[in-house]
Design an enzyme around this catalytic site. Sequence first.
Site, short mmCIF file in Angstrom:
data_model
loop_
_atom_site.label_atom_id
_atom_site.label_comp_id
_atom_site.label_asym_id
_atom_site.label_seq_id
_atom_site.Cartn_x
_atom_site.Cartn_y
_atom_site.Cartn_z
N THR A 43 -7.91 2.42 16.39
CA THR A 43 -8.95 3.11 15.64
C THR A 43 -10.21 3.33 16.47
O THR A 43 -10.51 2.54 17.38
CB THR A 43 -9.34 2.28 14.39
OG1 THR A 43 -10.54 2.80 13.83
CG2 THR A 43 -9.62 0.83 14.75
N ALA A 100 -1.27 -2.04 8.86
CA ALA A 100 -2.56 -2.74 8.91
C ALA A 100 -3.36 -2.54 7.63
O ALA A 100 -3.15 -1.58 6.90
CB ALA A 100 -3.39 -2.22 10.08
N PHE A 107 -9.50 8.88 15.13
CA PHE A 107 -10.75 9.18 14.46
C PHE A 107 -10.39 9.38 12.98
O PHE A 107 -9.67 8.55 12.44
CB PHE A 107 -11.48 10.31 15.21
CG PHE A 107 -12.12 9.75 16.47
CD1 PHE A 107 -11.32 9.21 17.49
CD2 PHE A 107 -13.48 9.64 16.61
CE1 PHE A 107 -11.89 8.59 18.61
CE2 PHE A 107 -14.06 9.03 17.74
CZ PHE A 107 -13.26 8.51 18.73
N ASN A 108 -10.79 10.43 12.29
CA ASN A 108 -10.53 10.48 10.84
C ASN A 108 -9.24 11.23 10.52
O ASN A 108 -9.23 12.47 10.51
CB ASN A 108 -11.71 11.11 10.12
CG ASN A 108 -12.93 10.19 10.13
OD1 ASN A 108 -13.43 9.81 11.19
ND2 ASN A 108 -13.37 9.79 8.96
N TYR A 148 -12.63 -5.20 10.71
CA TYR A 148 -11.49 -4.26 10.86
C TYR A 148 -11.36 -3.82 12.32
O TYR A 148 -10.30 -3.98 12.94
CB TYR A 148 -11.69 -3.06 9.92
CG TYR A 148 -10.76 -1.92 10.25
CD1 TYR A 148 -9.39 -2.09 10.19
CD2 TYR A 148 -11.27 -0.67 10.65
CE1 TYR A 148 -8.53 -1.04 10.51
CE2 TYR A 148 -10.42 0.37 10.96
CZ TYR A 148 -9.05 0.18 10.90
OH TYR A 148 -8.21 1.21 11.22
N LYS A 174 0.84 -1.20 0.00
CA LYS A 174 0.00 0.00 0.00
C LYS A 174 0.88 1.25 0.00
O LYS A 174 0.44 2.31 -0.45
CB LYS A 174 -0.89 0.04 1.27
CG LYS A 174 -1.89 -1.10 1.38
CD LYS A 174 -3.15 -0.71 0.65
CE LYS A 174 -4.33 -1.63 0.89
NZ LYS A 174 -4.18 -3.03 0.68
N PHE A 186 -23.00 9.87 1.02
CA PHE A 186 -23.57 8.61 1.51
C PHE A 186 -24.59 8.88 2.63
O PHE A 186 -24.26 8.79 3.81
CB PHE A 186 -22.47 7.68 2.00
CG PHE A 186 -21.54 7.18 0.93
CD1 PHE A 186 -21.98 6.99 -0.37
CD2 PHE A 186 -20.22 6.88 1.23
CE1 PHE A 186 -21.12 6.52 -1.36
CE2 PHE A 186 -19.35 6.41 0.26
CZ PHE A 186 -19.80 6.23 -1.05
N ASP A 216 -22.05 2.83 8.54
CA ASP A 216 -21.62 4.17 8.95
C ASP A 216 -22.44 4.68 10.13
O ASP A 216 -23.64 4.93 9.99
CB ASP A 216 -21.82 5.17 7.80
CG ASP A 216 -20.58 5.29 6.92
OD1 ASP A 216 -19.49 4.91 7.37
OD2 ASP A 216 -20.73 5.78 5.79
N1 UDP Z 1 -18.44 9.64 2.55
C1 UDP Z 1 -19.29 10.09 1.56
N2 UDP Z 1 -18.92 9.88 0.26
C2 UDP Z 1 -17.77 9.25 -0.11
C3 UDP Z 1 -16.90 8.82 0.93
C4 UDP Z 1 -17.27 9.04 2.25
O1 UDP Z 1 -20.34 10.65 1.83
O2 UDP Z 1 -17.52 9.08 -1.31
C5 UDP Z 1 -18.81 9.87 3.96
C6 UDP Z 1 -18.87 8.58 4.79
O3 UDP Z 1 -20.16 8.04 4.73
C7 UDP Z 1 -18.52 9.10 6.19
C8 UDP Z 1 -17.59 10.29 5.93
O4 UDP Z 1 -17.79 10.64 4.56
O5 UDP Z 1 -19.67 9.59 6.83
C9 UDP Z 1 -16.14 9.94 6.13
O6 UDP Z 1 -15.86 8.75 5.42
P1 UDP Z 1 -14.39 8.18 5.23
O7 UDP Z 1 -14.50 6.97 4.36
O8 UDP Z 1 -13.49 9.29 4.78
O9 UDP Z 1 -13.91 7.78 6.70
P2 UDP Z 1 -14.58 6.82 7.80
O10 UDP Z 1 -15.43 7.72 8.66
O11 UDP Z 1 -15.34 5.76 7.09
O12 UDP Z 1 -13.40 6.28 8.54
#
Ligand code: UDP
Length: 327
Positions: free
Chosen positions: A116, A74, A168-169, A140, A35, A207, A284
């Site tokens: 995480t 990971a 977190f993110n 995960y 990766k 989403f 989510d």
């Molecule tokens: N999200 C979205 N569209 C995308 C990718 C992510 O709406 O194409 C939303 C996702 O549902 C979440 C937030 O963005 O609520 C962050 O998603 P990401 O995958 O970046 O990180 P995660 O929270 O899953 O670790």
Amino acid sequence: MRVLVVGGAGYIGSHMVRALLRPGHEAVVLDNLSKGHREAVPADSLVLGDFGDGELLDRVMQQHGIEAVMHFGALSLVGESMTRPDKYFQNNVAKGLALLDGMVRNKVRYLVFSSTAAVYGEPEQAPITEDARLRPTNPYGESKLAFEKILKWYDAAFGLKSISLRYFNAAGADPAGDIGEDHSPETHLIPLVIQAALGRRGNIRVFGTDYPTPDGTCIRDYIHINDLAEAHLLALKALAGGAESTAYNLGNGSGYSVLEVIRTVEQVSGRKVEAVLGGRRAGDPAVLVAGSERIKQELGWQPKFPELEEIVGTAWKWHFGHPDGFK
Ligand code: UDP
């Protein structure tokens, strides 16, 4: 200290290597480049190989006199983990055990582990504190929690001290603009919205718009990659100073919705992004916000880039300058 950075050529690992080298630590990167990117780390620091390879671990740890390990090696895609739990437990747990056994054999006593927020699962509170219930909802998160539990027993039996950091993110890039996020495929919100702003994809799909949040879209706590790396340095220092094994949350404590992220990218870039409102993505949670008071109080961690504008600004600089990533 002489630190082995497992998975050091990846997004978070490469920022960690840079943060280690600044205050004069030594960093040896162990990465199989499945990766990661060779270009993301200093060429002379990279050992190409697998952290499940015990003989290689012995060689590297002895040759470089490794004193501590930071573990970023990971698999981390929630969706993929649902269909391939085997891959996740194999990589994140079984291979992780080989790493721990290598540490024990070579008397490497300190580990900072990349954990995480997914260890909590569907949150019952916002912000989430470290004493919240640990109930992962995907393989995960389960694999990371399993490893955290293993760490407790390796401490009890072998004196291996560890600090697990529950991110977190993670987002943004080093302000220098020469390293940043480059995943294939990209699944994370901020890089995807930036790709849309750059015209490299037509739009961004949102989403879910029916969550119980002010604008109906999911809320997340975005933390700058350099603030995250800084927390690892503090954790390392604490371990070397005799701290007990523990786990800390790492986030800013403030949440932003998907629509707010899109608006921020538009502001920072000065470009329009087309948002396509779509259905929810499985798994989510509506709101994930960190309570990071403990690491602030106990280790003195303070984020330098707490504002979403700054986080997105550094990400924009990286992607604008490197639209094809490291290629
Ligand atoms: N999200 C979205 N569209 C995308 C990718 C992510 O709406 O194409 C939303 C996702 O549902 C979440 C937030 O963005 O609520 C962050 O998603 P990401 O995958 O970046 O990180 P995660 O929270 O899953 O670790």
